[in-house]
Design an enzyme around this catalytic site. Structure first.
Site, PDB file in Angstrom:
ATOM      1  N   LYS A 143       0.925   5.766   4.386  1.00 39.65           N
ATOM      2  CA  LYS A 143       2.342   5.574   3.930  1.00 39.65           C
ATOM      3  C   LYS A 143       1.997   5.760   2.220  1.00 39.65           C
ATOM      4  CE  LYS A 143       4.946   2.524   6.852  1.00 39.65           C
ATOM      5  NZ  LYS A 143       5.441   3.333   7.812  1.00 39.65           N
ATOM      6  N   GLN A 200       6.055  -0.916   2.687  1.00 42.28           N
ATOM      7  CA  GLN A 200       6.890   0.032   2.065  1.00 42.28           C
ATOM      8  C   GLN A 200       6.991  -0.075   0.511  1.00 42.28           C
ATOM      9  OE1 GLN A 200       8.682   2.299   3.446  1.00 42.28           O
ATOM     10  NE2 GLN A 200       8.430   1.937   5.448  1.00 42.28           N
ATOM     11  N   ASP A 233       4.255  -8.532   3.633  1.00 39.30           N
ATOM     12  CA  ASP A 233       4.128  -7.274   4.078  1.00 39.30           C
ATOM     13  C   ASP A 233       4.810  -5.919   3.123  1.00 39.30           C
ATOM     14  OD1 ASP A 233       4.699  -4.870   5.644  1.00 39.30           O
ATOM     15  OD2 ASP A 233       6.169  -5.382   7.081  1.00 39.30           O
ATOM     16  N   CYS A 282      12.232   0.516  14.124  1.00 35.81           N
ATOM     17  CA  CYS A 282      11.415  -0.779  14.362  1.00 35.81           C
ATOM     18  C   CYS A 282      12.112  -2.144  13.888  1.00 35.81           C
ATOM     19  CB  CYS A 282       9.997  -0.598  14.013  1.00 35.81           C
ATOM     20  SG  CYS A 282       9.096   1.036  15.036  1.00 35.81           S
ATOM     21  N   HIS A 318      10.708  -5.778   9.747  1.00 37.71           N
ATOM     22  CA  HIS A 318       9.922  -4.622  10.691  1.00 37.71           C
ATOM     23  C   HIS A 318       9.240  -5.392  11.918  1.00 37.71           C
ATOM     24  CE1 HIS A 318       7.003  -1.492  12.246  1.00 37.71           C
ATOM     25  NE2 HIS A 318       7.761  -0.729  11.533  1.00 37.71           N
TER      26      HIS A 318
HETATM   27  N1  C6P Z   1       7.550   1.507   9.303  1.00 41.77           N
HETATM   28  C1  C6P Z   1       8.848   3.327   9.327  1.00 41.77           C
HETATM   29  O1  C6P Z   1       9.390   4.413   9.714  1.00 41.77           O
HETATM   30  P1  C6P Z   1       2.145   0.700  10.556  1.00 41.77           P
HETATM   31  O2  C6P Z   1       2.684   1.490  11.543  1.00 41.77           O
HETATM   32  O3  C6P Z   1       1.458  -0.533  11.076  1.00 41.77           O
HETATM   33  O4  C6P Z   1       1.373   1.743   9.605  1.00 41.77           O
HETATM   34  O5  C6P Z   1       3.164  -0.007   9.316  1.00 41.77           O
HETATM   35  C2  C6P Z   1       4.020  -0.990  10.140  1.00 41.77           C
HETATM   36  C3  C6P Z   1       4.954  -1.475   9.305  1.00 41.77           C
HETATM   37  C4  C6P Z   1       5.323  -2.682   8.785  1.00 41.77           C
HETATM   38  N2  C6P Z   1       6.021  -2.961   7.839  1.00 41.77           N
HETATM   39  C5  C6P Z   1       6.917  -2.092   7.444  1.00 41.77           C
HETATM   40  C6  C6P Z   1       8.154  -2.776   6.437  1.00 41.77           C
HETATM   41  C7  C6P Z   1       6.970  -0.899   7.811  1.00 41.77           C
HETATM   42  O6  C6P Z   1       8.044   0.161   7.548  1.00 41.77           O
HETATM   43  C8  C6P Z   1       6.259  -0.605   8.845  1.00 41.77           C
HETATM   44  C9  C6P Z   1       6.323   1.116   9.261  1.00 41.77           C
HETATM   45  C10 C6P Z   1       7.409   2.931   9.692  1.00 41.77           C
HETATM   46  O7  C6P Z   1       9.802   2.899   8.890  1.00 41.77           O
HETATM   47  C11 C6P Z   1       7.067   3.452  10.895  1.00 41.77           C
HETATM   48  S1  C6P Z   1       7.839   2.344  12.145  1.00 41.77           S
END
Ligand code: C6P
Length: 405
Positions: A223, A200, A197, A362, A120
């Site tokens: 999440k 997910q 990371d 993203c 991401h």
């Molecule tokens: N992915 C998706 O719809 P944040 O936005 O900081 O809470 O998370 C960022 C992030 C980091 N790593 C991974 C693997 C992610 O999937 C995400 C966030 C969402 O896929 C919003 S773009």
């Protein structure tokens, strides 16, 4: 799992969208919140809203205790040693920026940072910026043709110059779960820092930071049934102790003179300024909820939906599905209808009150690697049903008719 009872806990699921009952299939973007989380936040603001660690008044003490308890619960949830290893941030993105900034101090010109093409943007852009600042080289592990991390390529690319490896545990597009434990052994043998990371994965598969043996792990409360605006950074205590702070100012200091400052104990050294106490309280309630249902049960339910969904979607003519055939996955199905833009697919699904996400999610480099501009993505969670998947299939067939494909 009592699905009917679980669904009753989520007020938003009773909503009608476009006059139809909502089917929320966009859980990888953010999950919905149970009433227990909403009530905990409301109770905080109604009864003990106060700034934490800033006074002896009763309200502040109650808020501070709840704030600390949330750190403790988080530590327990991921099997960390304790609260000292849990830093609250704004989101997973900020946690990953914290990793890149603080670990980045250890890099010298010519050092290497190894990530993958399935990251991401949150686990890519901070490392790009760090590489620029430090004149380091950013390298990428490839994926296999069916969307898994190419472990041979990983072994080939890690070397003595690799100072940091940062990988996602689960892809937000393919659902692929990477073999973090296996990878961590190689990273540690190479004496590199390992960042994961877990945005997910934490809400979908059991997380044990001791077994993962990563130095730092990032994820977001929103999440995992928790509120938006709260991120989590796990770090090994010894490493967090050794690193310099990310942001400086109030709350994170021990003593300040006009000339210099010293830092507060862990984890407060990394929590600067007024914190998201309501978020922490809501997150506590989310963790209680997840513990009550059990991650293993949630995972089993999600896998059943994934199997059913893949079978049903594969029966649709003219659909391209991007999901690895083998190996562990989270409950994500990404797809395209041949000849139809994914935003148009999502629009038709929305008319049927089915919420999905469309676009590049993203992860533009992964899209480029896959040779596509975007896709539509459905992602399941504990409250989703097979009936919602049946509805999805009917709506996709309707979209095919509308676009004549
Ligand atoms: N992915 C998706 O719809 P944040 O936005 O900081 O809470 O998370 C960022 C992030 C980091 N790593 C991974 C693997 C992610 O999937 C995400 C966030 C969402 O896929 C919003 S773009």
């Amino acid at each position: 799992m009592n699905l009917k009872k679980i669904r009753e806990d989520f007020p938003i699921l009773k909503q009608k969208v476009n006059g139809k009952p909502l089917a929320y299939l966009d859980n990888a973007a953010t999950t919905q919140k149970p009433i227990q989380v909403i009530d905990a936040i409301s109770d905080y603001y109604k009864n003990y809203n106060s700034n934490v660690h800033r006074g002896v008044n009763s309200l502040s003490q109650k808020a501070s205790a709840a704030f600390e308890e949330s750190h403790e619960k988080t530590a327990k949830f991921i099997n960390a040693k304790g609260m000292k290893e849990i830093v609250f941030t704004k989101n997973a993105t900020e946690s990953l920026n914290l990793c890149a900034y603080t670990l980045g101090e250890k890099l010298s010109k010519g050092d290497e940072i190894l990530i993958s093409v399935m990251e991401h943007h949150a686990n890519l852009v901070p490392w790009q910026e760090l590489a620029k600042r430090k004149k380091a080289n950013l390298k990428f592990v490839n994926i296999t043709h069916d969307g898994r991390l190419d472990l041979d390529d990983f072994v080939e690319k890690i070397n003595k110059k690799t100072k940091i490896v940062s990988l996602t545990k689960a892809s937000n597009i393919l659902g692929t779960i990477n073999p973090i434990k296996e990878i961590s052994k190689i990273v540690k043998e190479n004496e590199s820092y390992f960042v994961v990371d877990a945005a997910q994965s934490v809400a979908h598969v059991k997380t044990d930071v001791k077994k993962m043996n990563a130095d730092m792990i990032a994820f977001s409360a929103h999440k995992m049934l928790g509120p938006m605006g709260l991120g989590i950074l796990y770090g090994k205590e010894q490493l967090l102790d050794e690193l310099n702070p990310f942001l400086t100012g109030g709350g994170m200091i021990s003593e300040v003179t006009l000339e210099k400052s010293s830092w507060n104990n862990l984890p407060w050294k990394f929590e600067t300024g007024t914190q998201n106490v309501a978020g922490a309280v809501g997150f506590s309630a989310a963790l209680d909820y997840l513990n009550k249902i059990g991650i293993e049960n949630i995972q089993a339910h999600e896998q059943e939906l994934l199997k059913f969904g893949l079978k049903k979607l594969k029966e649709i003519e003219g659909i391209d599905i991007y999901s690895p055939e083998k190996g562990p996955k989270t409950g994500i199905i990404s797809f395209n209808l041949k000849g139809v833009h994914p935003h148009d697919v999502a629009q038709i699904l929305d008319e049927h009150a089915i919420a999905v996400r469309s676009g590049n999610h993203c992860a533009q480099p992964l899209m480029q690697e896959m040779g596509i501009k975007g896709l539509a993505r459905v992602s399941f969670y504990l409250y989703n049903t097979k009936e919602e998947i049946e509805k999805l299939v009917t709506a996709i067939k309707q979209a095919k008719k509308v676009f004549g494909v």
